[in-house]
Design a protein around this motif. Structure first.
Motif: not given
Length: 713
Positions: A146, A22, A140, A142
């Motif tokens: 999350e 993660s 990235h 999210a």
């Protein structure tokens, strides 16, 4: 006790946390506030960090460090959105009496706040939000929820982590850097990452990465393996403290050097490694892979170096950035090459579009194709309409006339096989390649060739053959790819030229007489009307001459239709040779012809008409001695614009009446229409004008015209 806890290393905590899936896209930074005797000031200070993205790290530091006390006092994990769309979390915890905060950053929300991003861009570099937007979009993404889940997971991992009470064991012949050294190396790697990101060549990218590894991590020797142009092998080059040329690793042996490339730990160079790369000449070696999005770009080899875990992590970050940048550079070069090829093909398209004939097109295609891959011999073959045979339409380096005599079949020989399968063929050695396995012919200097199908969608229309590279070296896959792009264009141009020629042929058939090659009656009408309009606008004369062969029905019956057709062809040639290039001549029907003479008065046209009549009279037609008068003659009628008519129908009527009068007077003569301008003007658009001849006064013109097209006596 305080001194003992203060010396507890915390970087291992980051290393272990980074192994969590993660946290793959997160940068991690540890802050410590020392309590007790060793505390210099009661503030949080950075003690260790692992950076995935330098910009995100800078933005995170500006946001979290200003309120680190507040976050720590809350005592629970915090998730924040800041800087226009960045997301991060903070985990407070204590170690041996010291206060610590773990900050994770490097991801962004799906939505971006342009107003905050504009403020950030001014802070970072004086630019605008839009200059920073592409970079932020590449991060990235999210959701806030999350990031909360990741923060909770990290918080649990920190609680379960067992901090050591003493320094970790020291590897033999290798020193574990203290935190200050780690921070120094981290800063050097961060700077190197920024420099790599600005690189425009693979060479510069490798040089920066290897220089950083050699100087900051005290590595004495470095070699790099990168793929060749074909991707079939990986030449290994000494970059730092090693010879320039070390050897070449075959692609199928690359896994031997990538498999142990984990953690930077030196591994023994086994028998297979030494066989694949004997020039490495090292008993132990640390390997670092160069991979980007699953693509294997090679590896870095550090002979006789055993890299500590902390340093290996930084070097892996560096090699990962090197691989990503090198992959981008290669793809960008390929895109540039494709764009250059597209521009070149567009230029070649313009060149080929200006070519009128098939012969010139074939020559241009062969010249361009041979220049593209530096071939000195070749040929273009097209498949016959029956789909079974092929014929050579152009050659390079051989005689075309001889080549055209060759009997070629689809499915037979190299070219025939390509024509049948539709698959290109690249042969390095015709004698050793199992697909062809044939002795090389004397006229070829080398044994390498390329044979490409000329295709329109899935239909193969021909084959392009090229051989004998100028340097006599084998052709390459790059040659094949380049030629394939051009072959597609060549196929379209060949098809286009054939369609145009076929269209012109059909158009010609629609306006010409199939027997004589003269214009037909329909075309004559449109052209005569154009010339009448032009003559009216510019006040020019225009004269038409009707020519009819005398007793042609008798000649045709006695001598046969073949002789009759030949007589019509001869007559057509006589008329054409007697006229100017600007004049128009047509077969009006049967044995009747019509000539249009723009800018010509009646008196001038009579001279031309008499010349035509005389030439026909003096010409010896096949079998004419068998007809009653023993010769073939012609009667001619002449009418002019504007005195004999101002429209197509009036002029045709006037000249045909004059022609009938010539026949009534005994044939083999020329008669001009006789009328006054005043009479002509009175008769326009009312009813057909009556000629002077008494016979013409009683003539039903339409009935006569219909009969004259069938036969004239």
């Amino acid at each position: 006790m305080a001194q003992q806890t203060a010396d507890i290393p915390l970087h291992d905590l980051l290393v272990q946390l980074k192994e969590l899936p993660s946290l793959a896209h997160y940068s991690l930074t540890l802050y410590r506030r020392r309590n007790g005797a060793v505390a210099s000031c009661h503030q949080f200070e950075t003690c260790s960090t692992i950076v995935e993205d330098p910009l995100c790290r800078d933005v995170s530091r500006q946001f979290f460090e200003e309120n680190m006390d507040v976050f720590f006092e809350e005592g629970t994990p915090s998730v924040c959105r800041y800087g226009g769309g960045f997301l991060g979390f903070l985990i407070p915890f204590g170690v041996g009496g010291d206060d610590c905060c773990l900050v994770g950053d490097g991801v962004r929300d799906e939505s971006i706040d342009l107003w905050q991003l504009a403020a950030l861009s001014r802070t970072e570099g004086g630019g605008d939000a839009f200059s920073l937007l592409p970079y932020v979009e590449s991060l990235h993404t999210a959701r806030y929820e999350e990031v909360e889940e990741v923060a909770q997971e990290v918080g649990r991992a920190v609680e379960q982590y067992r901090f050591p009470t003493a320094s970790p064991p020291v590897l033999q012949n290798a020193a574990v850097p203290c935190e200050s050294v780690t921070d120094q190396r981290l800063q050097a790697v961060s700077q190197a990452l920024e420099r790599i990101d600005r690189c425009t060549s693979v060479t510069a990218c490798v040089a920066i990465g290897c220089e950083t590894i050699a100087t900051e991590f005290e590595v004495p020797r470095i070699a790099v393996a990168l793929p060749d142009a074909e991707g079939k092998s990986y030449p290994v080059t000494g970059v730092w403290g090693m010879p320039d040329e070390i050897g070449v690793v075959p692609a199928e042996a690359l896994h031997l050097f990538l498999a142990p490339a984990k953690g930077g730990k030196a591994v023994p160079c086994d028998v297979k490694m030494r066989a694949a790369l004997p020039g490495l000449n090292s008993a132990m070696c640390a390997f670092f892979p160069l991979k980007s999005q699953g693509e294997r770009l090679g590896f870095l080899a550090l002979p006789e170096s055993d890299i500590p875990q902390n340093s290996a992590l930084l070097i892996n970050m560096l090699t990962g950035a090197m691989a990503a940048k090198m992959s981008w550079i290669v793809r960008d070069a390929e895109r540039s090459k494709e764009n250059a090829l597209s521009e070149r093909l567009m230029s070649l398209t313009d060149t080929l579009l200006q070519i009128d004939s098939k012969e010139q097109l074939y020559e241009a295609i062969m010249k361009i194709a041979s220049d593209l891959i530096e071939a000195t011999q070749g040929s273009i073959m097209l498949i016959d309409k029956d789909g079974e045979g092929m014929h050579i339409v152009f050659t390079l380096g051989m005689t075309l006339n001889i080549a055209r005599c060759l009997q070629l079949k689809v499915g037979k020989g190299i070219a025939g096989m390509v024509a049948k399968t539709g698959q290109p063929l690249l042969v390095n050695d015709v004698e050793k390649d199992s697909r062809v396995a044939m002795a090389n012919r004397l006229r070829f200097k080398s044994k390498s060739l390329i044979c490409l199908p000329l295709k329109l969608k899935d239909k193969v229309i021909g084959v392009l053959n090229l051989s004998d590279k100028k340097n006599l070296r084998p052709f390459t896959n790059a040659d094949l790819q380049l030629l394939t792009s051009f072959a597609n264009l060549a196929s379209l141009m060949i098809e286009r030229t054939e369609v145009l020629e076929e269209s012109e042929r059909f158009e010609q058939l629609s306006v010409t007489d199939a027997l004589t090659g003269l214009y037909n009656r329909r075309f004559l009408k449109s052209r005569l009307e154009e010339e009448l309009n032009r003559s009216t606008r510019h006040s020019l004369n225009l004269t038409i001459i009707f020519i009819d062969l005398d007793f042609f029905k008798s000649y045709n019956d006695l001598c046969g239709h073949l002789a009759g057709d030949e007589a019509l062809k001869i007559t057509a040639d006589i008329i054409k040779e007697s006229l100017r290039e600007m004049d128009i001549v047509a077969r009006y029907g049967g044995e009747e012809f019509c000539a249009v003479l723009p800018g010509t008065s009646k008196s001038e046209a009579l001279i031309v008409a008499e010349r035509i009549r005389t030439e026909i009279e003096n010409k010896r037609f096949p079998g004419e001695s068998d007809i009653p008068l023993r010769r073939l003659t012609a009667s001619l009628g002449v009418a002019s614009f504007p005195e004999d008519g101002r429209t197509f129908h009036d002029l045709v009527h006037a000249s045909d009446v004059a022609l009938y009068e010539a026949k009534a007077r005994g044939r083999n003569r020329t008669v001009a229409a006789r009328s006054s301008v005043s009479q002509q003007e009175k008769s326009v658009d009312v009813e057909p004008r009556q000629a002077v001849s008494p016979l013409a006064k009683t003539l039903d013109f339409n009935a006569y015209l219909e009969a004259s097209l069938q036969s004239k006596a």
